[in-house]
Motif scaffolding. Sequence first.
Motif, PDB file in Angstrom:
ATOM      1  N   SER A 212       0.821  -1.210   0.000  1.00 37.80           N
ATOM      2  CA  SER A 212       0.000   0.000   0.000  1.00 37.80           C
ATOM      3  C   SER A 212       0.856   1.262   0.000  1.00 37.80           C
ATOM      4  N   ILE A 213       1.963   1.241   0.770  1.00 40.64           N
ATOM      5  CA  ILE A 213       2.846   2.411   0.804  1.00 40.64           C
ATOM      6  C   ILE A 213       3.479   2.649  -0.560  1.00 40.64           C
ATOM      7  N   THR A 214       3.892   1.578  -1.208  1.00 40.30           N
ATOM      8  CA  THR A 214       4.503   1.712  -2.534  1.00 40.30           C
ATOM      9  C   THR A 214       3.513   2.298  -3.535  1.00 40.30           C
ATOM     10  N   ALA A 215       2.306   1.757  -3.562  1.00 37.90           N
ATOM     11  CA  ALA A 215       1.290   2.248  -4.497  1.00 37.90           C
ATOM     12  C   ALA A 215       0.981   3.723  -4.246  1.00 37.90           C
ATOM     13  N   ASP A 216       0.799   4.090  -2.991  1.00 39.64           N
ATOM     14  CA  ASP A 216       0.488   5.480  -2.646  1.00 39.64           C
ATOM     15  C   ASP A 216       1.655   6.411  -2.974  1.00 39.64           C
ATOM     16  N   SER A 217       2.869   5.971  -2.664  1.00 39.83           N
ATOM     17  CA  SER A 217       4.049   6.817  -2.871  1.00 39.83           C
ATOM     18  C   SER A 217       4.314   7.068  -4.352  1.00 39.83           C
ATOM     19  N   LEU A 218       4.161   6.033  -5.161  1.00 41.09           N
ATOM     20  CA  LEU A 218       4.401   6.190  -6.603  1.00 41.09           C
ATOM     21  C   LEU A 218       3.307   7.018  -7.261  1.00 41.09           C
ATOM     22  N   THR A 219       2.112   6.944  -6.722  1.00 45.46           N
ATOM     23  CA  THR A 219       1.027   7.770  -7.244  1.00 45.46           C
ATOM     24  C   THR A 219       1.290   9.245  -6.923  1.00 45.46           C
ATOM     25  N   ALA A 220       1.774   9.506  -5.715  1.00 47.51           N
ATOM     26  CA  ALA A 220       2.052  10.882  -5.295  1.00 47.51           C
ATOM     27  C   ALA A 220       3.326  11.423  -5.922  1.00 47.51           C
ATOM     28  N   ASN A 221       4.308  10.550  -6.141  1.00 48.40           N
ATOM     29  CA  ASN A 221       5.593  10.985  -6.701  1.00 48.40           C
ATOM     30  C   ASN A 221       6.095   9.980  -7.731  1.00 48.40           C
ATOM     31  N   PRO A 222       5.667  10.112  -8.978  1.00 49.54           N
ATOM     32  CA  PRO A 222       6.073   9.177 -10.032  1.00 49.54           C
ATOM     33  C   PRO A 222       7.565   9.218 -10.346  1.00 49.54           C
ATOM     34  N   ALA A 223       8.281  10.205  -9.782  1.00 48.87           N
ATOM     35  CA  ALA A 223       9.710  10.353 -10.081  1.00 48.87           C
ATOM     36  C   ALA A 223      10.597   9.434  -9.253  1.00 48.87           C
ATOM     37  N   ILE A 224      10.021   8.669  -8.327  1.00 46.75           N
ATOM     38  CA  ILE A 224      10.824   7.746  -7.513  1.00 46.75           C
ATOM     39  C   ILE A 224      11.523   6.742  -8.417  1.00 46.75           C
ATOM     40  N   LYS A 225      12.844   6.627  -8.236  1.00 49.33           N
ATOM     41  CA  LYS A 225      13.642   5.774  -9.119  1.00 49.33           C
ATOM     42  C   LYS A 225      14.144   4.492  -8.449  1.00 49.33           C
ATOM     43  N   ALA A 226      14.101   4.457  -7.116  1.00 50.70           N
ATOM     44  CA  ALA A 226      14.621   3.285  -6.400  1.00 50.70           C
ATOM     45  C   ALA A 226      13.823   3.069  -5.121  1.00 50.70           C
ATOM     46  N   ILE A 227      13.714   1.805  -4.731  1.00 45.04           N
ATOM     47  CA  ILE A 227      13.046   1.467  -3.468  1.00 45.04           C
ATOM     48  C   ILE A 227      13.941   0.514  -2.694  1.00 45.04           C
ATOM     49  N   PHE A 228      14.285   0.931  -1.474  1.00 39.10           N
ATOM     50  CA  PHE A 228      15.087   0.108  -0.571  1.00 39.10           C
ATOM     51  C   PHE A 228      14.215  -0.354   0.585  1.00 39.10           C
ATOM     52  N   THR A 229      14.178  -1.655   0.834  1.00 39.59           N
ATOM     53  CA  THR A 229      13.436  -2.194   1.972  1.00 39.59           C
ATOM     54  C   THR A 229      14.416  -2.826   2.955  1.00 39.59           C
ATOM     55  N   HIS A 230      14.099  -2.730   4.254  1.00 42.39           N
ATOM     56  CA  HIS A 230      15.002  -3.219   5.288  1.00 42.39           C
ATOM     57  C   HIS A 230      15.102  -4.742   5.337  1.00 42.39           C
ATOM     58  N   ASN A 231      14.163  -5.434   4.701  1.00 39.82           N
ATOM     59  CA  ASN A 231      14.330  -6.876   4.533  1.00 39.82           C
ATOM     60  C   ASN A 231      13.806  -7.291   3.153  1.00 39.82           C
ATOM     61  N   ASP A 232      14.137  -8.508   2.762  1.00 43.54           N
ATOM     62  CA  ASP A 232      13.735  -8.986   1.440  1.00 43.54           C
ATOM     63  C   ASP A 232      12.244  -9.264   1.346  1.00 43.54           C
ATOM     64  N   ASP A 233      11.641  -9.683   2.455  1.00 46.72           N
ATOM     65  CA  ASP A 233      10.235 -10.073   2.401  1.00 46.72           C
ATOM     66  C   ASP A 233       9.335  -8.906   1.989  1.00 46.72           C
ATOM     67  N   MET A 234       9.696  -7.689   2.365  1.00 46.23           N
ATOM     68  CA  MET A 234       8.889  -6.533   1.986  1.00 46.23           C
ATOM     69  C   MET A 234       8.894  -6.277   0.476  1.00 46.23           C
ATOM     70  N   GLN A 235       9.891  -6.815  -0.218  1.00 47.90           N
ATOM     71  CA  GLN A 235       9.938  -6.626  -1.676  1.00 47.90           C
ATOM     72  C   GLN A 235       8.753  -7.292  -2.381  1.00 47.90           C
ATOM     73  N   ARG A 236       8.188  -8.322  -1.754  1.00 49.31           N
ATOM     74  CA  ARG A 236       6.977  -8.932  -2.325  1.00 49.31           C
ATOM     75  C   ARG A 236       5.862  -7.898  -2.421  1.00 49.31           C
ATOM     76  N   GLY A 237       5.698  -7.139  -1.342  1.00 44.46           N
ATOM     77  CA  GLY A 237       4.681  -6.096  -1.329  1.00 44.46           C
ATOM     78  C   GLY A 237       4.999  -4.965  -2.276  1.00 44.46           C
ATOM     79  N   VAL A 238       6.276  -4.614  -2.363  1.00 46.32           N
ATOM     80  CA  VAL A 238       6.699  -3.548  -3.278  1.00 46.32           C
ATOM     81  C   VAL A 238       6.322  -3.899  -4.716  1.00 46.32           C
ATOM     82  N   LEU A 239       6.612  -5.118  -5.113  1.00 44.11           N
ATOM     83  CA  LEU A 239       6.305  -5.554  -6.484  1.00 44.11           C
ATOM     84  C   LEU A 239       4.800  -5.539  -6.740  1.00 44.11           C
ATOM     85  N   SER A 240       4.028  -5.974  -5.756  1.00 45.98           N
ATOM     86  CA  SER A 240       2.567  -5.936  -5.912  1.00 45.98           C
ATOM     87  C   SER A 240       2.072  -4.497  -6.032  1.00 45.98           C
TER      88      SER A 240
END
Length: 334
Positions: A212-240
């Motif tokens: 949800s954070i990824t979807a909201d953040s990219l909608t508000a700021n389409p210029a985001i070029k990279a996403i760093f997560t503190h663990n690998d498991d959160m990347q599943r949510g990022v991709l979704s």
Amino acid sequence: MKFIKGVLLFALLFILLVGCSSNSQSTSANVSNKSTSDQPGKKKIAVLLYSHTFQFMVALDQGIRNEAAKQGVDVTVLDGQSNSQTQLNQIQDSIAKKVDLIILDPANSDEIAPGVQKAKAAGIPVITVDGVVSKGANVVSSIAFNNEEAGKMAAKYITDTLGKGTALELTGAPGEYHAILRGGGFDKGLALDSGFKVQTKNADWDAQKSKSITADSLTANPAIKAIFTHNDDMQRGVLSGLRQVGKFVPAGKKGHITLVAVDGTPDALNRIRSGEQDATVNQDPFVMGSLAVDTAVNYLAGKQVPKQQFTPPALVTKKNVSDPNLWGNKFKGN
């Protein structure tokens, strides 16, 4: 009269025979049910892990059990269910069982401190693995990963790859040891490059929140070029989340958002192979688990052990993702 005496004698012999048979069966049962932890001289270690939810934690469990089998010590591994109260109860139970030592991966560094102090008061030494406890709750040794360096390594990969832009950082739970150090290292790493800005948002290590954070953040700021997560498991949510807003582009294609995390899980390695995730920073739970048990055995044998021991981070990209020595390539599941 002779007949009666004969009957009484027969009855007495029968009772004696039955009694002997019963005692023999009871002794046999006690021997066959005796556990290895009851063997004289065998050290008992209680292992209290943060959680079994993550692949990393399952691998840490395996690393501990494997080394314990080699060293000839008895370990009981318990799932803390990401809850400090659960772990405090487990410490109390371990004290009651008079274990020789506790290996602890704390859910919360501050909340677990009273339990460590109780163990110390009961004469039971504590070694931490993967996490730490607050100052004042002294432990024999701390087996940790260089989380700050891992954060810096992730930041350097992003700046080297992209040069400039905005990065979104999704953190672990606020106040947690790993989150503080990984986030601090990442921020310091990005600060070395004035061409990068960072947006930091708490995702509590959770894939669903990351989505949800990824979807909201990219909608508000389409210029985001990279996403760093503190663990690998959160990347599943990022991709979704990226797919939800139509922002997912495979690695190597125009418009791709660089994705980096920490842990080196089997799922992360597979995502790197498929072009979904760009990199991860490897921390080896098999090495950490083995080192924790080895340290425990040495301490119980009266040897001096280091107060703090770090396992080093290593960057994993498509270039080295098939290295057979990576824990994610050795992990066999539950």
